[in-house]
Design a protein around this motif. Structure first.
Motif, PDB file in Angstrom:
ATOM      1  N   ALA A 146      -1.566   8.873  -8.624  1.00  0.00           N
ATOM      2  CA  ALA A 146      -2.157   8.775  -9.970  1.00  0.00           C
ATOM      3  C   ALA A 146      -3.467   9.570  -9.931  1.00  0.00           C
ATOM      4  CB  ALA A 146      -2.410   7.315 -10.338  1.00  0.00           C
TER       5      ALA A 146
ATOM      6  N   ASN B 274      -6.430  12.685 -11.012  1.00  0.00           N
ATOM      7  CA  ASN B 274      -7.238  13.132 -12.155  1.00  0.00           C
ATOM      8  C   ASN B 274      -6.907  14.613 -12.387  1.00  0.00           C
ATOM      9  OD1 ASN B 274      -9.240  14.880 -10.625  1.00  0.00           O
ATOM     10  ND2 ASN B 274      -9.620  12.895  -9.649  1.00  0.00           N
TER      11      ASN B 274
ATOM     12  N   ASP C 227       0.857  -1.188   0.000  1.00  0.00           N
ATOM     13  CA  ASP C 227       0.000   0.000   0.000  1.00  0.00           C
ATOM     14  C   ASP C 227       0.892   1.237   0.000  1.00  0.00           C
ATOM     15  OD1 ASP C 227      -1.663   2.126   0.645  1.00  0.00           O
ATOM     16  OD2 ASP C 227      -2.713   1.037   2.230  1.00  0.00           O
TER      17      ASP C 227
ATOM     18  N   SER D 191       1.389   2.067  -9.817  1.00  0.00           N
ATOM     19  CA  SER D 191       1.332   1.711 -11.234  1.00  0.00           C
ATOM     20  C   SER D 191       0.342   2.666 -11.910  1.00  0.00           C
ATOM     21  CB  SER D 191       0.893   0.250 -11.381  1.00  0.00           C
ATOM     22  OG  SER D 191       0.804  -0.094 -12.739  1.00  0.00           O
ATOM     23  N   ILE D 192       0.883   3.785 -12.394  1.00  0.00           N
ATOM     24  CA  ILE D 192       0.053   4.855 -12.958  1.00  0.00           C
ATOM     25  C   ILE D 192      -0.739   4.356 -14.178  1.00  0.00           C
ATOM     26  CG2 ILE D 192       0.148   7.143 -14.065  1.00  0.00           C
ATOM     27  CD1 ILE D 192       2.800   7.626 -12.475  1.00  0.00           C
ATOM     28  N   SER D 193      -1.990   4.744 -14.238  1.00  0.00           N
ATOM     29  CA  SER D 193      -2.898   4.501 -15.382  1.00  0.00           C
ATOM     30  C   SER D 193      -3.448   3.085 -15.513  1.00  0.00           C
ATOM     31  CB  SER D 193      -2.254   4.885 -16.736  1.00  0.00           C
ATOM     32  OG  SER D 193      -2.261   6.286 -16.909  1.00  0.00           O
TER      33      SER D 193
ATOM     34  N   GLY E  37     -11.292   7.906  -6.781  1.00  0.00           N
ATOM     35  CA  GLY E  37     -11.178   6.560  -6.200  1.00  0.00           C
ATOM     36  C   GLY E  37      -9.768   6.038  -6.313  1.00  0.00           C
TER      37      GLY E  37
ATOM     38  N   ASP F  44       0.195  -7.764 -10.092  1.00  0.00           N
ATOM     39  CA  ASP F  44       0.913  -6.613 -10.651  1.00  0.00           C
ATOM     40  C   ASP F  44       2.392  -6.663 -10.258  1.00  0.00           C
ATOM     41  OD1 ASP F  44      -1.416  -5.744 -11.782  1.00  0.00           O
ATOM     42  OD2 ASP F  44      -1.734  -4.080 -10.399  1.00  0.00           O
TER      43      ASP F  44
ATOM     44  N   VAL G 195      -6.029   4.640  -6.068  1.00  0.00           N
ATOM     45  CA  VAL G 195      -4.888   5.033  -5.233  1.00  0.00           C
ATOM     46  C   VAL G 195      -5.038   6.498  -4.800  1.00  0.00           C
ATOM     47  CG1 VAL G 195      -3.298   5.679  -7.119  1.00  0.00           C
ATOM     48  CG2 VAL G 195      -2.392   4.788  -4.986  1.00  0.00           C
ATOM     49  N   SER G 196      -5.639   7.318  -5.637  1.00  0.00           N
ATOM     50  CA  SER G 196      -5.829   8.726  -5.294  1.00  0.00           C
ATOM     51  C   SER G 196      -6.747   8.892  -4.080  1.00  0.00           C
ATOM     52  CB  SER G 196      -6.398   9.476  -6.503  1.00  0.00           C
ATOM     53  OG  SER G 196      -6.616  10.828  -6.178  1.00  0.00           O
TER      54      SER G 196
ATOM     55  N   VAL H 189       5.350   0.557  -5.879  1.00  0.00           N
ATOM     56  CA  VAL H 189       4.501  -0.134  -4.913  1.00  0.00           C
ATOM     57  C   VAL H 189       3.297  -0.698  -5.662  1.00  0.00           C
ATOM     58  CG1 VAL H 189       3.237   0.059  -2.749  1.00  0.00           C
ATOM     59  CG2 VAL H 189       5.267   1.491  -3.143  1.00  0.00           C
TER      60      VAL H 189
ATOM     61  N   PHE I  33       0.004  -2.862  -5.937  1.00  0.00           N
ATOM     62  CA  PHE I  33      -1.072  -3.165  -4.986  1.00  0.00           C
ATOM     63  C   PHE I  33      -1.394  -4.659  -4.952  1.00  0.00           C
ATOM     64  CE2 PHE I  33      -5.522  -1.948  -3.435  1.00  0.00           C
ATOM     65  CZ  PHE I  33      -5.060  -1.568  -2.191  1.00  0.00           C
TER      66      PHE I  33
ATOM     67  N   THR J 261      -8.964  16.149  -7.568  1.00  0.00           N
ATOM     68  CA  THR J 261      -9.909  15.761  -6.511  1.00  0.00           C
ATOM     69  C   THR J 261      -9.572  14.342  -6.053  1.00  0.00           C
ATOM     70  OG1 THR J 261     -11.442  14.975  -8.210  1.00  0.00           O
ATOM     71  CG2 THR J 261     -11.778  17.223  -7.392  1.00  0.00           C
TER      72      THR J 261
END
Ligand code: AR6
Length: 179
Positions: A30, A32, A18, A127-129, A39, A171, A41-42, A165, A167, A36
């Motif tokens: 990661a 938007n 985590d 892991s972005i995107s 959901g 992955d 990881v953000s 990292v 999750f 804001t």
């Protein structure tokens, strides 16, 4: 689960876990474009960091408008163990023919550059995107690891550690097969 290699004197580490619990100077969100919580990881980072993170992100959004894909900004980490959060926006997967690999690489590079110019020497990425934005994990892992490797090689001594990292165990194994 942990895997470590050395790149130009820096540790490049993969862990399963985590990102909100990592003891590094900065973690990457990661985000938007509106910065804001959202959901994934953000949402987890804003929740764990608390109002200091969410308010600082909202202030940047107000001053600068939506964050373009591939750019990065920094806020304090609030209640997180990490002192800073670097927020970047990865590309939404649209089949791979809309410049997604270059935009994803740019997101990683923007974070590394922002960290380096702030003197941040340890950094953790998610892991972005590859969640809501739908980027296939194996292809994203290749771009992510190649981009970080190239950056570390181009800036020896800048970082002590860059950590991914992941999750899910799945992955983690995907990244470990590519590193
Ligand atoms: N630690 C590490 N990784 C995590 C955690 C965590 N606590 N929670 C989720 N992940 P996503 P995206 C992984 O969807 O695809 C948001 O709503 C997750 O399993 O968070 O870039 C934003 O507001 C996946 O592997 O980010 C944007 O609208 C990875 O983090 C949008 O989602 C990224 O999944 C961004 O989508």
């Amino acid at each position: 689960m942990r895997h470590e290699v050395e790149v130009a004197g820096a540790k490049l580490v993969l862990v399963q876990g985590d990102i909100t619990q990592q003891d590094v100077e900065a973690i990457v969100n990661a985000a938007n474009p509106d910065l804001t919580p959202g959901g994934g990881v953000s949402g987890a980072i804003h929740h764990a960091g608390g109002p200091e993170v969410t308010q600082a992100a909202a202030q940047i959004r107000k001053e600068r408008g939506p964050l373009p894909t591939g750019d990065a900004v920094i806020t304090p980490g609030g209640k997180l163990p990490a002192r800073w959060v670097i927020h970047t926006v990865g590309p939404v997967w649209q089949g791979g023919t809309h410049g997604e690999p270059e935009l994803l690489a740019r997101a990683y590079r923007s974070c590394l550059k922002l960290a380096r110019t702030r003197g941040i020497r340890s950094l953790a990425f998610p892991s972005i995107s590859t969640g809501v934005y739908g980027y296939p994990v194996e292809e994203a892992a290749r771009v992510a690891l190649q981009t970080v490797r190239a950056y570390l090689e181009a800036h020896p001594g800048a970082f002590s550690e860059v950590r991914f990292v992941l999750f899910s165990p799945r992955d983690f194994h995907t990244y470990a097969a590519v590193v």
